[in-house]
Design a protein around this motif. Structure first.
Motif, PDB file in Angstrom:
ATOM      1  N   GLU A  11      55.903  66.481  53.748  1.00 18.37           N
ATOM      2  CA  GLU A  11      55.899  65.480  52.622  1.00 18.37           C
ATOM      3  C   GLU A  11      55.378  64.197  53.205  1.00 18.37           C
ATOM      4  O   GLU A  11      55.413  64.024  54.510  1.00 18.37           O
ATOM      5  CB  GLU A  11      57.300  65.026  51.898  1.00 18.37           C
ATOM      6  CG  GLU A  11      57.904  66.031  51.214  1.00 18.37           C
ATOM      7  CD  GLU A  11      59.169  65.587  50.647  1.00 18.37           C
ATOM      8  OE1 GLU A  11      59.334  64.636  49.959  1.00 18.37           O
ATOM      9  OE2 GLU A  11      60.083  66.594  50.615  1.00 18.37           O
ATOM     10  N   ASP A  14      50.599  65.248  47.950  1.00 19.52           N
ATOM     11  CA  ASP A  14      49.405  64.647  47.296  1.00 19.52           C
ATOM     12  C   ASP A  14      48.832  65.774  46.510  1.00 19.52           C
ATOM     13  O   ASP A  14      48.361  66.649  46.671  1.00 19.52           O
ATOM     14  CB  ASP A  14      48.281  64.179  48.251  1.00 19.52           C
ATOM     15  CG  ASP A  14      47.100  63.359  47.617  1.00 19.52           C
ATOM     16  OD1 ASP A  14      46.942  63.692  46.568  1.00 19.52           O
ATOM     17  OD2 ASP A  14      46.325  62.772  48.423  1.00 19.52           O
ATOM     18  N   GLU A  17      44.851  66.285  46.824  1.00 19.04           N
ATOM     19  CA  GLU A  17      44.065  67.212  47.957  1.00 19.04           C
ATOM     20  C   GLU A  17      45.417  67.271  49.057  1.00 19.04           C
ATOM     21  O   GLU A  17      46.180  66.481  49.051  1.00 19.04           O
ATOM     22  CB  GLU A  17      42.887  66.654  48.482  1.00 19.04           C
ATOM     23  CG  GLU A  17      43.120  65.293  49.339  1.00 19.04           C
ATOM     24  CD  GLU A  17      41.772  64.702  49.896  1.00 19.04           C
ATOM     25  OE1 GLU A  17      41.669  65.005  50.925  1.00 19.04           O
ATOM     26  OE2 GLU A  17      40.809  64.409  49.150  1.00 19.04           O
ATOM     27  N   PRO A  19      47.040  66.743  52.200  1.00 20.22           N
ATOM     28  CA  PRO A  19      47.228  65.766  53.284  1.00 20.22           C
ATOM     29  C   PRO A  19      47.095  66.434  54.516  1.00 20.22           C
ATOM     30  O   PRO A  19      47.443  67.476  54.616  1.00 20.22           O
ATOM     31  CB  PRO A  19      48.651  64.834  53.165  1.00 20.22           C
ATOM     32  CG  PRO A  19      49.330  65.884  52.171  1.00 20.22           C
ATOM     33  CD  PRO A  19      48.558  66.792  51.480  1.00 20.22           C
ATOM     34  N   GLU A  20      46.646  65.653  55.743  1.00 18.76           N
ATOM     35  CA  GLU A  20      46.434  66.046  56.962  1.00 18.76           C
ATOM     36  C   GLU A  20      47.538  66.777  57.341  1.00 18.76           C
ATOM     37  O   GLU A  20      47.621  68.030  57.982  1.00 18.76           O
ATOM     38  CB  GLU A  20      45.886  65.031  57.682  1.00 18.76           C
ATOM     39  CG  GLU A  20      45.726  65.479  59.076  1.00 18.76           C
ATOM     40  CD  GLU A  20      45.237  64.373  60.104  1.00 18.76           C
ATOM     41  OE1 GLU A  20      45.298  64.905  61.330  1.00 18.76           O
ATOM     42  OE2 GLU A  20      45.306  63.166  60.013  1.00 18.76           O
ATOM     43  N   HIS A  21      48.816  66.354  57.265  1.00 20.23           N
ATOM     44  CA  HIS A  21      50.065  66.800  57.810  1.00 20.23           C
ATOM     45  C   HIS A  21      50.237  68.114  57.347  1.00 20.23           C
ATOM     46  O   HIS A  21      50.719  69.296  57.983  1.00 20.23           O
ATOM     47  CB  HIS A  21      51.256  66.123  57.567  1.00 20.23           C
ATOM     48  CG  HIS A  21      51.678  65.785  56.353  1.00 20.23           C
ATOM     49  ND1 HIS A  21      52.055  66.506  55.459  1.00 20.23           N
ATOM     50  CD2 HIS A  21      51.257  64.491  55.511  1.00 20.23           C
ATOM     51  CE1 HIS A  21      52.511  66.031  54.208  1.00 20.23           C
ATOM     52  NE2 HIS A  21      51.930  64.621  54.447  1.00 20.23           N
TER      53      HIS A  21
END
Length: 84
Positions: A11, A14, A17, A19-21
């Motif tokens: 968490e 999103d 799209e 998220p990078e994590h």
């Protein structure tokens, strides 16, 4: 040798799209030496030997937190004994 299954999410979410994590966490398990990996929009699972899963979880935690995760929820279950 014990076999483990890990289920995890990162968490913040999103819905527009990933998220990078979340991408980083998925890349970690997909590139790890695991027997089975299933990634999805609301959760991910991976299976393997205890050594494989624990190594992947360690890397997943480090890299996803570095990539901006504010929470990583995971559950690890023993699913049996393997012959490795």
């Amino acid at each position: 040798m014990k076999r483990l299954r890990v289920e995890f999410t990162t968490e913040p979410f999103d819905l527009d799209e990933a998220p990078e994590h979340a991408v980083v966490a998925r890349d970690v398990v997909q590139s790890a030496a695991l027997d089975a990996v299933d990634v999805g929009p609301f959760g991910n699972t991976a299976e393997g030997s205890s050594e494989q899963v624990l190594a992947a979880v360690t890397e997943l935690l480090r890299r996803s937190l570095d990539a901006g995760a504010t929470r990583v929820s995971l559950q690890v279950n023993v699913i049996g004994e393997g012959g490795e």
